[in-house]
Enzyme design. Structure first.
Site, PDB file in Angstrom:
ATOM      1  N   GLY A 227     -42.732  -1.344 -60.830  1.00 43.72           N
ATOM      2  CA  GLY A 227     -43.081  -0.476 -61.956  1.00 43.72           C
ATOM      3  C   GLY A 227     -42.142   0.712 -62.027  1.00 43.72           C
ATOM      4  O   GLY A 227     -41.581   1.010 -63.061  1.00 43.72           O
TER       5      GLY A 227
ATOM      6  N   ARG B 181     -50.881   9.196 -41.495  1.00 45.04           N
ATOM      7  CA  ARG B 181     -51.158   7.905 -40.850  1.00 45.04           C
ATOM      8  C   ARG B 181     -50.312   6.805 -41.494  1.00 45.04           C
ATOM      9  O   ARG B 181     -50.226   6.724 -42.721  1.00 45.04           O
ATOM     10  CB  ARG B 181     -52.646   7.548 -40.996  1.00 45.04           C
ATOM     11  CG  ARG B 181     -53.043   6.306 -40.190  1.00 45.04           C
ATOM     12  CD  ARG B 181     -54.414   5.773 -40.590  1.00 45.04           C
ATOM     13  NE  ARG B 181     -55.504   6.684 -40.278  1.00 45.04           N
ATOM     14  CZ  ARG B 181     -56.154   6.722 -39.104  1.00 45.04           C
ATOM     15  NH1 ARG B 181     -55.804   5.894 -38.135  1.00 45.04           N
ATOM     16  NH2 ARG B 181     -57.137   7.572 -38.923  1.00 45.04           N
TER      17      ARG B 181
ATOM     18  N   GLY C 275     -51.563   6.101 -54.396  1.00 41.54           N
ATOM     19  CA  GLY C 275     -52.418   4.907 -54.426  1.00 41.54           C
ATOM     20  C   GLY C 275     -52.963   4.515 -53.074  1.00 41.54           C
ATOM     21  O   GLY C 275     -54.168   4.288 -52.915  1.00 41.54           O
TER      22      GLY C 275
ATOM     23  N   GLU D 248     -42.614   7.363 -52.867  1.00 44.69           N
ATOM     24  CA  GLU D 248     -41.511   8.063 -53.507  1.00 44.69           C
ATOM     25  C   GLU D 248     -40.811   9.039 -52.572  1.00 44.69           C
ATOM     26  O   GLU D 248     -39.965   9.816 -52.996  1.00 44.69           O
ATOM     27  CB  GLU D 248     -42.026   8.807 -54.748  1.00 44.69           C
ATOM     28  CG  GLU D 248     -42.512   7.850 -55.827  1.00 44.69           C
ATOM     29  CD  GLU D 248     -43.424   8.530 -56.827  1.00 44.69           C
ATOM     30  OE1 GLU D 248     -44.409   9.157 -56.378  1.00 44.69           O
ATOM     31  OE2 GLU D 248     -43.175   8.422 -58.033  1.00 44.69           O
TER      32      GLU D 248
HETATM   33 MO1  MOS Z   1     -44.580   6.965 -60.435  1.00 49.09          MO
HETATM   34  S1  MOS Z   1     -42.838   7.595 -61.284  1.00 49.09           S
HETATM   35  O1  MOS Z   1     -45.693   8.191 -60.496  1.00 49.09           O
HETATM   36  O2  MOS Z   1     -44.893   5.399 -60.732  1.00 49.09           O
END
Ligand code: MOS
Length: 734
Positions: free
Chosen positions: A244, A618, A514, A695
């Site tokens: 994505g 972790r 996530g 990221e």
């Molecule tokens: Mo990201 S650029 O928050 O998928």
């Protein structure tokens, strides 16, 4: 529902007591076999009965007005079912970071703006017919040239307010050492390998959309709003997503248009954006111009820092690339000026791509630190050490966990960073100039509200369900590991079901939030199940010992299946941000070390080796976490050397909207990458104690490459990417 928002530092007891020993292991992806055998269903796959195929028509020009759309030639093509171009259900400016269809306006925002969808019996016919649709336009003034536009110095868009602490100008005027340079980065495309695609079908008034999307809970709301129907009439499926990189965080025009087309023709409809259309119908990252100012004392201790940028957006977009986001907590210094200005352009929307902010902001700040180190005659690591803040230098908040100094130390040691860095342009290996560089890495950590359901089944196996996505990141595997750890089950005994809005709402995949959010919801659900198991064992939860499908307490050992007694035990977990999230400053950290060779004849750069050490809380799965980081390093190498979306300022077209011309890194560009973790569980971040990984790897990676190129050649390029044409002139004589 076992709900625990982060109002205080917290670690669930069940996680500390767990004995299965699977969480953190570098296990293979559990969905890997389904992917490599082609069983995994992506958005464009699976063909519902009666399927029709669609193609989207974009405007042929990038500014002005639409006068009319002539579909007669297209309609005459055998196999064409319908051409839809006057459906007014898609409001202009639908809140979203992606290019949206704008059928209810005649204003052209950018070239390739979606204006019609053609439905046909097969894909080739649909695309042929789309090419025959005639969009009549009236020319208007255009703003394709970013550099020629007026700068709005107080834009009202974006989520990062300007920061102006102290008087930077005064500090700059008085400081013993000052630095003031400007860096630029180009347009970046997210460039996911799986096409942006949707298959949509209606059953009565219920819409199902199988779409390549990172955040399906949000997608469901956006689609419902665009179609003016209730969200509970919309189901979004995304069990597998082939990358994505931010481009699939929102809802693309293909999803809305497929849904409308399916309703109009009364058949399921599928559509995939061709690669060249993807550049126009999916947002890109804005170019940036970044002015970095640093005021320091004679020892290099920073007294003030400025990171002021200009980025671009079109008239419809509300996203503003948060360029200084990673710089905010990076170094000390009381005077701080961080802001991002805006130019409005007639180009496709800019939006969140691969670490919005940090990915490009670190080019500015981390190259500046390298330049300042040279100016001061200090080792670049030592300069960073002297400027490691004790608390967040903007807000004064304590850091939750911050192991930046350890990242420098371990990284330097593992890489073999020399006591004295060789002078720029002084190390040769045949016709190659060899250099080393380093940079710090930082990515803000977020916890987002997330729920999960865990079911201990009658057969003693467990099922985990939530609407999280796995965009190639390893979500399936880490959720299985989390539930397995908590319930004492091998990973093979845990069935994970994701990517369906019928499951409990989760955080989705974005912003590196996530994994921590979803795994925490699973931990909390499992804690509830442990409570129930304890009751059935006549024991306290603290006294349970769970391993390989057996639960023991008080000298008694029972199989989970026997304890479940035919009726599954179902529990829900929910987490989210709280007071602790606000009280502390949270980020993942790291340091990159790179060796490059630049060909003294051709100016070609080859990255020879790259190593990083990262502080991520972790580690949920050593293998998938490593893959996340190495992926980010590869992006960083490509940002440093090749990725560059080029705008034709005469037409507003992208000159290089495909993989033939827009050069992402490929295998041959990437050397062995080495990743090490410093694992300090962050009890302030979320119940599972994991900080964001996705990221982090890109943050600082490109700057480390650029700094190594400078060390190899003595040529400092401040206009990224560092292509050979920018190096050639300055290279030392062969
Ligand atoms: Mo990201 S650029 O928050 O998928």
């Amino acid at each position: 529902m076992n709900e625990h928002v982060m109002d205080a530092a917290f670690r669930p007891g069940g996680l500390d007591r767990a004995k299965q020993g699977v969480l953190g292991l570098g296990l293979d992806r559990i969905e890997g076999p389904a992917k490599v055998t082609g069983v995994a269903d992506y958005a464009y796959e699976g063909t519902p009965d009666g399927i029709a195929y669609a193609a989207i028509v974009g405007t042929p020009v990038g500014s002005g007005r639409i006068l009319g759309i002539d579909v007669s030639a297209a309609e005459a093509l055998p196999g064409v079912i319908a051409i839809i171009h006057d459906d007014a259900r898609m409001p202009a400016g639908e809140s979203n970071s992606r290019a949206m269809p704008l059928f209810d306006t005649d204003v052209i925002l950018h070239l390739g703006q979606p204006v019609a969808i053609v439905v046909a019996e097969d894909q080739a016919i649909a695309r042929d017919a789309a090419a025959l649709v005639l969009v009549r336009t009236e020319a208007g003034e255009d703003r394709f040239d970013v550099e020629a536009q007026p700068v709005d110095t107080a834009p009202e868009i974006g989520f990062l307010p300007p920061i102006n602490n102290g008087d930077l100008d005064a500090v700059m005027a008085d400081a013993a050492v000052t630095f003031d340079r400007t860096y630029t980065t180009p347009v970046h495309f997210p460039a996911a390998l799986e096409p942006h695609a949707t298959t949509a079908w209606w059953e009565g008034d219920k819409l199902t959309v199988r779409s390549s999307n990172q955040v399906i809970g949000g997608a469901r709301k956006t689609i419902a709003k665009a179609l003016k129907i209730d969200a509970d009439k919309v189901r979004v499926l995304a069990p597998y997503v082939g990358g994505g990189f931010g481009g699939k965080t929102g809802v693309g025009p293909e999803a809305i248009l497929a849904a409308i087309a399916a309703e109009v023709v009364g058949r399921p409809v599928k559509v995939a954006l061709p690669r060249r259309q993807t550049a126009y119908m999916v947002h890109h990252r804005s170019h940036t111009t970044q002015r970095i100012r640093i005021a320091a004392d004679e020892h290099g201790v920073i007294l003030g820092m400025g990171h002021e940028s200009v980025v671009a957006q079109n008239d419809d977009g509300e996203f503003l690339e948060p360029v200084p986001f990673g710089t905010l907590p990076l170094y000390r210094g009381d005077a701080r000026r961080f802001k991002t200005d805006l130019v409005r352009v007639d180009l496709p929307a800019s939006g969140a791509v691969r670490a919005p902010g940090e990915a490009v902001g670190t080019f500015g700040v981390e190259c500046a630190m390298d330049e300042l180190a040279e100016q001061l005659g200090i080792d670049p690591i030592e300069l960073r050490r002297r400027n490691e803040p004790e608390t967040d230098p903007v807000s004064g908040k304590p850091f939750s966990t911050r192991r930046m100094l350890d990242c420098y130390t371990q990284g330097a040691q593992r890489f073999g960073w020399p006591d004295t860095v060789p002078a720029p342009g002084s190390v040769r290996d045949g016709e190659w100039l060899v250099g080393i560089g380093m940079a710090a890495s930082l990515r803000g950590n977020f916890t987002v509200e997330a729920q999960a359901r865990v079911r201990l089944e009658a057969d003693g196996r467990a099922t985990v369900e939530c609407d999280m996505t796995d965009i190639g990141t390893g979500t399936y595997t880490i959720l299985a590991q989390t539930a397995g750890e908590m319930l004492g089950l091998p990973v093979a005994e845990v069935n994970v079901r994701l990517g369906d809005t019928d499951f409990p709402p989760s955080a989705g995949s974005g912003g590196s939030f996530g994994a921590g959010s979803a795994c925490s919801a699973v931990v909390l659900a499992c804690e509830d199940i442990l409570g129930e198991l304890a009751l059935r064992m006549n024991a306290a939860p603290e006294d349970l010992s769970l391993h390989d499908g057996c639960v023991s307490a008080g000298g008694r050992s029972v199989k989970l299946a026997d304890l479940v007694r035919g009726e599954p035990i179902v529990a829900m977990g929910k987490t989210g941000p709280g007071a602790e999230s606000k009280r502390t400053s949270q980020a993942s950290h790291g340091a990159h070390f790179v060796e490059v060779a630049v060909n003294a004849v051709t100016g070609e750069t080859r990255v020879r080796r790259m190593l990083g050490v990262f502080d991520v809380g972790r580690v949920l799965n050593r293998k998938t976490a490593t893959s996340q980081i190495t992926g980010g390093m590869a992006w960083g190498i490509a940002y440093a050397l090749s990725e560059e979306g080029i705008v034709d300022t005469r037409t507003g077209a992208f000159v290089n909207p495909d993989f033939g011309e827009y050069h992402v890194a490929v295998n041959a560009d990437i050397p062995q990458l080495e990743v090490h973790f410093i694992e300090e569980i962050d009890d302030s971040a979320n119940p599972v104690g994991a900080k964001g990984v996705g990221e982090l790897g890109i943050s600082g990676a490109g700057a480390a490459v650029a700094n190594a190129i400078y060390n190899a050649t003595g040529v400092r390029v401040r206009d990224f990417p560092v292509t050979l044409d920018k190096l050639l002139e300055g290279l030392p004589a062969v």
